[in-house]
Write a protein that holds these residues in place. Structure first.
Motif, PDB file in Angstrom:
ATOM      1  N   ILE A  92      11.992  83.235 -20.594  1.00  0.00           N
ATOM      2  CA  ILE A  92      10.768  83.746 -19.893  1.00  0.00           C
ATOM      3  C   ILE A  92      10.906  84.072 -18.560  1.00  0.00           C
ATOM      4  O   ILE A  92      10.151  84.059 -17.610  1.00  0.00           O
ATOM      5  N   TYR A 146       9.155  87.270 -17.350  1.00  0.00           N
ATOM      6  CA  TYR A 146       7.886  87.448 -17.850  1.00  0.00           C
ATOM      7  C   TYR A 146       7.044  87.245 -16.817  1.00  0.00           C
ATOM      8  O   TYR A 146       7.020  86.477 -15.912  1.00  0.00           O
ATOM      9  N   THR A 164       2.692  87.163 -16.335  1.00  0.00           N
ATOM     10  CA  THR A 164       1.282  87.011 -17.047  1.00  0.00           C
ATOM     11  C   THR A 164       0.633  88.149 -16.549  1.00  0.00           C
ATOM     12  O   THR A 164       0.372  88.606 -15.338  1.00  0.00           O
ATOM     13  N   ASN A 206       0.668  89.233 -25.859  1.00  0.00           N
ATOM     14  CA  ASN A 206       2.199  89.788 -25.881  1.00  0.00           C
ATOM     15  C   ASN A 206       2.490  90.240 -27.114  1.00  0.00           C
ATOM     16  O   ASN A 206       3.835  90.462 -27.203  1.00  0.00           O
ATOM     17  N   ILE A 212       5.807  82.020 -24.229  1.00  0.00           N
ATOM     18  CA  ILE A 212       4.762  83.025 -24.190  1.00  0.00           C
ATOM     19  C   ILE A 212       3.773  83.168 -24.840  1.00  0.00           C
ATOM     20  O   ILE A 212       2.694  83.179 -24.926  1.00  0.00           O
ATOM     21  N   GLY A 213       4.200  83.004 -26.526  1.00  0.00           N
ATOM     22  CA  GLY A 213       3.089  83.056 -27.421  1.00  0.00           C
ATOM     23  C   GLY A 213       2.578  81.756 -27.591  1.00  0.00           C
ATOM     24  O   GLY A 213       1.237  81.889 -27.876  1.00  0.00           O
ATOM     25  N   SER A 236      -0.278  82.545 -24.660  1.00  0.00           N
ATOM     26  CA  SER A 236      -1.053  83.289 -25.009  1.00  0.00           C
ATOM     27  C   SER A 236      -2.125  82.652 -26.068  1.00  0.00           C
ATOM     28  O   SER A 236      -3.217  83.097 -26.199  1.00  0.00           O
TER      29      SER A 236
END
Length: 238
Positions: free
Chosen positions: A8, A11, A13, A31, A152-153, A156
């Protein structure tokens, strides 16, 4: 052996809206590939949506047919009814398709495709303001992400679930979440659940943008409950 945690470091946001309102829940951009979310509904749009819902239009159409009225207004309304019926039919087809995709992907072990199907179903129900049904699918997506340690998932999914619980306690309106909420046992339960998932989002991050969004949403939640000190703390840390 620990499951591999997805990288990440690159990554960032992204917000779902370019100019989010400070007094409304903030969504982050999804995502995964999913249907487009509807724009935030204003008070006028909510009235229009209610007035031109399939059931309302069908009732009006039956009334017009009863009196055999053929004015320009009734013709226009009948046309609107046909369009809305077509949209509703397309939505039902999309829902069935994504349910099939989720089931077949689960059997085939394609968790990424399965997850996209769950998120897509969640967004479809979000667009219908059926936030409880949407959360059913976001929970399924969250479970998949936890199994694969997809931070990340997870972030989200937690954002989606938390925002929906906030909207269940204070439906979208022009006055904003703080002024729109009417606290009672049920709405307080929803806000408490929203706090749980926004706090989990804050814990995970996974970056400064995620911390901003989760702190902002937590500040709103505590403000809705009247916890002014906690609300101010999160807004300051956002």
């Amino acid at each position: 052996m620990d499951k591999e945690i997805k990288d990440i470091t690159e990554y960032n946001t992204q917000l779902a809206e370019i100019k989010p309102r400070y007094d409304n829940p903030i969504r982050i951009a999804l995502n995964v590939n999913a249907p487009t979310r509807n724009d935030r509904l204003t008070h006028d749009k909510l009235i229009q949506l209610n007035a031109f819902s399939p059931s309302s239009i069908a009732t009006a159409k039956r009334s017009f047919e009863k009196w055999n009225m053929k004015t320009e207004e009734t013709i226009k309304l009948a046309k609107t009814y046909r369009i809305q019926s077509e949209v509703d039919s397309q939505l039902q087809t999309a829902i069935k398709d994504f349910i099939v995709i989720a089931a077949s992907s689960k059997r085939a072990g394609k968790s990424d495709v399965e997850g996209e199907a769950y998120v897509s179903l969640g967004v479809i129900y979000d667009n219908q303001n059926d936030f409880l049904k949407a959360n059913e699918y976001y929970f399924k997506y969250l479970s998949l992400c936890e199994e694969s340690n997809d931070k990340i998932g997870i972030a989200s999914a937690c954002n989606c679930i938390g925002v929906n619980y906030m909207l269940l306690s204070s439906p979208p309106c022009d006055t904003g979440t703080l002024l729109g909420v009417q606290t009672n046992e049920k709405t307080t339960e929803y806000i408490d659940k929203a706090i749980t998932y926004h706090a989990k989002h804050l814990e995970i991050g996974p970056d400064l943008g995620g911390h901003f969004v989760s702190n902002s949403n937590l500040g709103l939640c505590h403000g809705m409950l009247g916890n002014i000190a906690q609300s101010a703390k999160h807004h300051q840390e956002a």
